[in-house]
Design a protein around this motif. Structure first.
Motif, short mmCIF file in Angstrom:
data_model
loop_
_atom_site.label_atom_id
_atom_site.label_comp_id
_atom_site.label_asym_id
_atom_site.label_seq_id
_atom_site.Cartn_x
_atom_site.Cartn_y
_atom_site.Cartn_z
N TRP A 113 39.26 36.94 33.22
CA TRP A 113 39.04 35.99 34.30
C TRP A 113 37.58 35.61 34.38
CZ3 TRP A 113 39.80 41.13 34.70
CH2 TRP A 113 38.88 41.88 35.41
N GLN A 114 37.32 34.45 34.95
CA GLN A 114 35.95 33.98 35.15
C GLN A 114 35.51 34.24 36.57
OE1 GLN A 114 36.44 29.97 32.78
NE2 GLN A 114 34.40 30.09 33.68
N THR A 115 34.25 34.64 36.73
CA THR A 115 33.70 34.81 38.08
C THR A 115 32.66 33.74 38.39
OG1 THR A 115 32.06 36.37 37.24
CG2 THR A 115 34.13 37.29 38.09
N SER A 116 32.26 32.99 37.37
CA SER A 116 31.35 31.85 37.55
C SER A 116 31.54 30.96 36.32
CB SER A 116 29.89 32.33 37.65
OG SER A 116 29.39 32.70 36.38
N PRO A 117 30.93 29.80 36.30
CA PRO A 117 31.10 28.93 35.13
C PRO A 117 30.62 29.55 33.81
CG PRO A 117 30.24 27.66 36.97
CD PRO A 117 30.22 29.11 37.38
N THR A 118 29.72 30.52 33.90
CA THR A 118 29.13 31.09 32.68
C THR A 118 29.48 32.56 32.44
OG1 THR A 118 27.11 31.73 33.84
CG2 THR A 118 27.15 29.53 32.81
#
Length: 98
Positions: A35-40
């Motif tokens: 999963w992503q927690t921010s765009p980067t």
């Protein structure tokens, strides 16, 4: 050489006929997610990792770069990020070792 090859074929045939496994199958890591927690920035984890198996987190960034974590043999989560200025994660996934 021909005799050895014939014996190997007979052994394989006998194993298949009797129903014996030719090679043992290992269970793959399970309960995996990324999963992503921010765009980067992305995380990954597998909740069950059988002995002798492994998994890793992979990402692809908008600048075309791919990156993978080190192979993990435990359930400890790992993370990756796009490091080039302006690049964001376009894909993230878990690779099982087998």
């Amino acid at each position: 050489m021909r005799v050895r090859s014939a014996l190997a074929s007979l052994g394989l045939g006998a194993a298949l006929t009797v129903g014996m496994p030719v090679m043992s199958a290992q269970a793959a890591p399970s309960g995996c997610s990324s999963w992503q927690t921010s765009p980067t920035f992305a995380y990954g984890v597998c909740n069950q990792v059988p002995a002798g198996d492994a998994w890793r987190l992979g990402i692809r960034c908008s600048d075309g770069d791919y990156d993978w974590s080190a192979w993990k043999t435990t359930t400890q989560r790992t993370s990756l990020r796009c490091n080039n200025s302006g690049a964001v994660i376009t894909h993230h996934w878990i690779d099982p070792a087998n």
